[in-house]
Design a protein around this motif. Structure first.
Motif, mmCIF file in Angstrom:
data_model
loop_
_atom_site.group_PDB
_atom_site.id
_atom_site.type_symbol
_atom_site.label_atom_id
_atom_site.label_comp_id
_atom_site.label_asym_id
_atom_site.label_seq_id
_atom_site.Cartn_x
_atom_site.Cartn_y
_atom_site.Cartn_z
ATOM 1 N N SER A 129 46.593 51.742 -22.868
ATOM 2 C CA SER A 129 47.777 51.640 -22.002
ATOM 3 C C SER A 129 47.489 51.008 -20.643
ATOM 4 C CB SER A 129 48.382 53.024 -21.776
ATOM 5 O OG SER A 129 47.507 53.821 -20.997
ATOM 6 N N TYR A 130 46.244 50.680 -20.363
ATOM 7 C CA TYR A 130 45.883 50.200 -19.030
ATOM 8 C C TYR A 130 46.713 48.989 -18.594
ATOM 9 C CZ TYR A 130 43.239 48.574 -15.052
ATOM 10 O OH TYR A 130 42.894 48.156 -13.796
ATOM 11 N N ASP A 131 46.903 48.025 -19.474
ATOM 12 C CA ASP A 131 47.650 46.811 -19.116
ATOM 13 C C ASP A 131 49.130 47.074 -18.863
ATOM 14 O OD1 ASP A 131 45.382 45.247 -19.250
ATOM 15 O OD2 ASP A 131 45.706 44.716 -21.351
ATOM 16 N N LYS A 132 49.650 48.185 -19.348
ATOM 17 C CA LYS A 132 51.067 48.511 -19.175
ATOM 18 C C LYS A 132 51.334 49.370 -17.937
ATOM 19 C CE LYS A 132 52.049 48.256 -24.102
ATOM 20 N NZ LYS A 132 50.763 48.045 -24.717
ATOM 21 N N ARG A 133 50.292 49.772 -17.246
ATOM 22 C CA ARG A 133 50.462 50.613 -16.058
ATOM 23 C C ARG A 133 51.019 49.795 -14.894
ATOM 24 N NH1 ARG A 133 44.649 53.787 -15.964
ATOM 25 N NH2 ARG A 133 44.838 54.703 -18.019
ATOM 26 N N PRO A 134 51.773 50.434 -13.987
ATOM 27 C CA PRO A 134 52.284 49.695 -12.827
ATOM 28 C C PRO A 134 51.147 49.373 -11.861
ATOM 29 C CG PRO A 134 52.800 52.014 -12.600
ATOM 30 C CD PRO A 134 52.197 51.825 -13.976
ATOM 31 N N PRO A 135 51.252 48.266 -11.142
ATOM 32 C CA PRO A 135 50.208 47.925 -10.179
ATOM 33 C C PRO A 135 50.309 48.757 -8.912
ATOM 34 C CG PRO A 135 51.906 46.257 -10.156
ATOM 35 C CD PRO A 135 52.261 47.220 -11.253
ATOM 36 N N LEU A 136 49.209 48.905 -8.221
ATOM 37 C CA LEU A 136 49.158 49.622 -6.945
ATOM 38 C C LEU A 136 50.175 49.056 -5.961
ATOM 39 C CD1 LEU A 136 47.159 51.631 -5.214
ATOM 40 C CD2 LEU A 136 46.436 49.479 -4.236
ATOM 41 N N GLU A 137 50.354 47.738 -5.969
ATOM 42 C CA GLU A 137 51.257 47.069 -5.029
ATOM 43 C C GLU A 137 52.727 47.243 -5.384
ATOM 44 O OE1 GLU A 137 50.571 45.626 -2.195
ATOM 45 O OE2 GLU A 137 48.408 45.822 -2.369
ATOM 46 N N GLY A 138 53.053 47.953 -6.452
ATOM 47 C CA GLY A 138 54.451 48.113 -6.854
ATOM 48 C C GLY A 138 55.037 46.763 -7.237
ATOM 49 N N ALA A 139 56.231 46.455 -6.736
ATOM 50 C CA ALA A 139 56.883 45.179 -7.055
ATOM 51 C C ALA A 139 56.260 44.027 -6.283
ATOM 52 C CB ALA A 139 58.367 45.265 -6.754
ATOM 53 N N GLY A 140 55.460 44.342 -5.267
ATOM 54 C CA GLY A 140 54.797 43.299 -4.479
ATOM 55 C C GLY A 140 55.268 43.288 -3.042
ATOM 56 N N PRO A 141 54.427 42.823 -2.137
ATOM 57 C CA PRO A 141 54.756 42.850 -0.710
ATOM 58 C C PRO A 141 55.942 41.970 -0.329
ATOM 59 C CG PRO A 141 52.641 41.765 -1.069
ATOM 60 C CD PRO A 141 53.098 42.310 -2.383
ATOM 61 N N SER A 142 56.222 40.935 -1.096
ATOM 62 C CA SER A 142 57.347 40.071 -0.752
ATOM 63 C C SER A 142 58.685 40.624 -1.255
ATOM 64 C CB SER A 142 57.126 38.666 -1.302
ATOM 65 O OG SER A 142 57.020 38.708 -2.711
ATOM 66 N N ILE A 143 58.642 41.510 -2.252
ATOM 67 C CA ILE A 143 59.883 42.054 -2.820
ATOM 68 C C ILE A 143 60.214 43.416 -2.212
ATOM 69 C CG2 ILE A 143 61.021 42.781 -4.953
ATOM 70 C CD1 ILE A 143 59.204 40.747 -6.403
ATOM 71 N N LEU A 144 59.296 44.359 -2.320
ATOM 72 C CA LEU A 144 59.484 45.711 -1.764
ATOM 73 C C LEU A 144 58.226 46.117 -1.000
ATOM 74 C CD1 LEU A 144 61.079 47.470 -4.872
ATOM 75 C CD2 LEU A 144 62.250 46.877 -2.757
ATOM 76 N N PRO A 145 58.056 45.665 0.237
ATOM 77 C CA PRO A 145 56.817 45.948 0.966
ATOM 78 C C PRO A 145 56.599 47.427 1.270
ATOM 79 C CG PRO A 145 58.417 44.929 2.409
ATOM 80 C CD PRO A 145 58.990 44.880 1.028
ATOM 81 N N GLY A 146 57.641 48.235 1.250
ATOM 82 C CA GLY A 146 57.502 49.650 1.573
ATOM 83 C C GLY A 146 57.267 50.538 0.366
ATOM 84 N N ILE A 147 57.108 49.966 -0.811
ATOM 85 C CA ILE A 147 56.901 50.755 -2.035
ATOM 86 C C ILE A 147 55.515 50.456 -2.603
ATOM 87 C CG2 ILE A 147 57.703 51.230 -4.378
ATOM 88 C CD1 ILE A 147 59.729 52.091 -2.306
ATOM 89 N N LYS A 148 54.699 51.486 -2.717
ATOM 90 C CA LYS A 148 53.365 51.384 -3.325
ATOM 91 C C LYS A 148 53.243 52.481 -4.368
ATOM 92 C CE LYS A 148 52.441 48.238 -0.362
ATOM 93 N NZ LYS A 148 52.787 46.900 -0.749
ATOM 94 N N CYS A 149 52.366 52.292 -5.320
ATOM 95 C CA CYS A 149 52.118 53.298 -6.363
ATOM 96 C C CYS A 149 50.714 53.866 -6.174
ATOM 97 C CB CYS A 149 52.233 52.674 -7.748
ATOM 98 S SG CYS A 149 53.844 52.014 -8.136
ATOM 99 N N ALA A 150 50.577 55.156 -6.394
ATOM 100 C CA ALA A 150 49.262 55.791 -6.294
ATOM 101 C C ALA A 150 49.124 56.815 -7.410
ATOM 102 C CB ALA A 150 49.086 56.454 -4.933
ATOM 103 N N GLY A 151 47.909 57.039 -7.819
ATOM 104 C CA GLY A 151 47.621 58.004 -8.868
ATOM 105 C C GLY A 151 46.619 57.421 -9.842
ATOM 106 N N ASP A 152 46.139 58.242 -10.745
ATOM 107 C CA ASP A 152 45.146 57.750 -11.695
ATOM 108 C C ASP A 152 45.774 56.873 -12.768
ATOM 109 O OD1 ASP A 152 46.493 59.746 -13.018
ATOM 110 O OD2 ASP A 152 44.698 60.859 -13.587
ATOM 111 N N TRP A 153 47.084 56.724 -12.751
ATOM 112 C CA TRP A 153 47.803 55.966 -13.772
ATOM 113 C C TRP A 153 48.158 54.546 -13.330
ATOM 114 C CZ3 TRP A 153 52.659 54.772 -11.873
ATOM 115 C CH2 TRP A 153 53.069 55.511 -10.777
ATOM 116 N N VAL A 154 47.746 54.103 -12.147
ATOM 117 C CA VAL A 154 48.094 52.760 -11.675
ATOM 118 C C VAL A 154 46.941 51.783 -11.881
ATOM 119 C CG1 VAL A 154 49.696 53.631 -9.948
ATOM 120 C CG2 VAL A 154 47.371 53.138 -9.284
ATOM 121 N N ARG A 155 47.296 50.502 -11.981
ATOM 122 C CA ARG A 155 46.295 49.436 -11.999
ATOM 123 C C ARG A 155 46.015 49.072 -10.552
ATOM 124 N NH1 ARG A 155 48.606 44.741 -13.986
ATOM 125 N NH2 ARG A 155 50.610 45.756 -14.072
#
Length: 103
Positions: free
Chosen positions: A4-30
């Protein structure tokens, strides 16, 4: 789960240019090039990803702030020779033994 690693959300979320205030954290993120330790689920990885997400959030949203200081993340050491040897031996043995529990 396995594979499932490739299907996990990235740490950057949608990305700094789209949603700069949203980040993902946890052992389940890329974590991309900031990958820390095993790619599996573990407490240490979750802990470090929280610091990495906070650093990324501050970097993306703290424009013009002079006192921004990112949390220092210690790099993971390379595995010791005896551990690498054990992994190598295990990989060779598992080529010949059936894997009843992992298919």
């Amino acid at each position: 789960s396995a594979g499932s690693y490739d299907k996990r959300p990235p740490l950057e979320g949608a990305g700094p240019s789209i949603l700069p205030g949203i980040k993902c954290a946890g052992d389940w993120v890329r974590m991309g090039d900031r990958e820390h330790g095993a790619k599996g689920l573990c407490q240490e990885r979750a802990f470090v990803s929280g610091f990495e997400a906070a650093n990324a959030l501050l970097q993306d949203t703290a424009d013009g702030v002079d006192y921004y200081q990112p949390a220092k993340i210690l790099p993971v050491r390379d595995d010791e020779p005896q551990f690498k040897l054990g992994v190598s031996i295990n990989n060779q043995v598992m080529k010949f033994l059936p894997r009843f529990w992992v298919r």
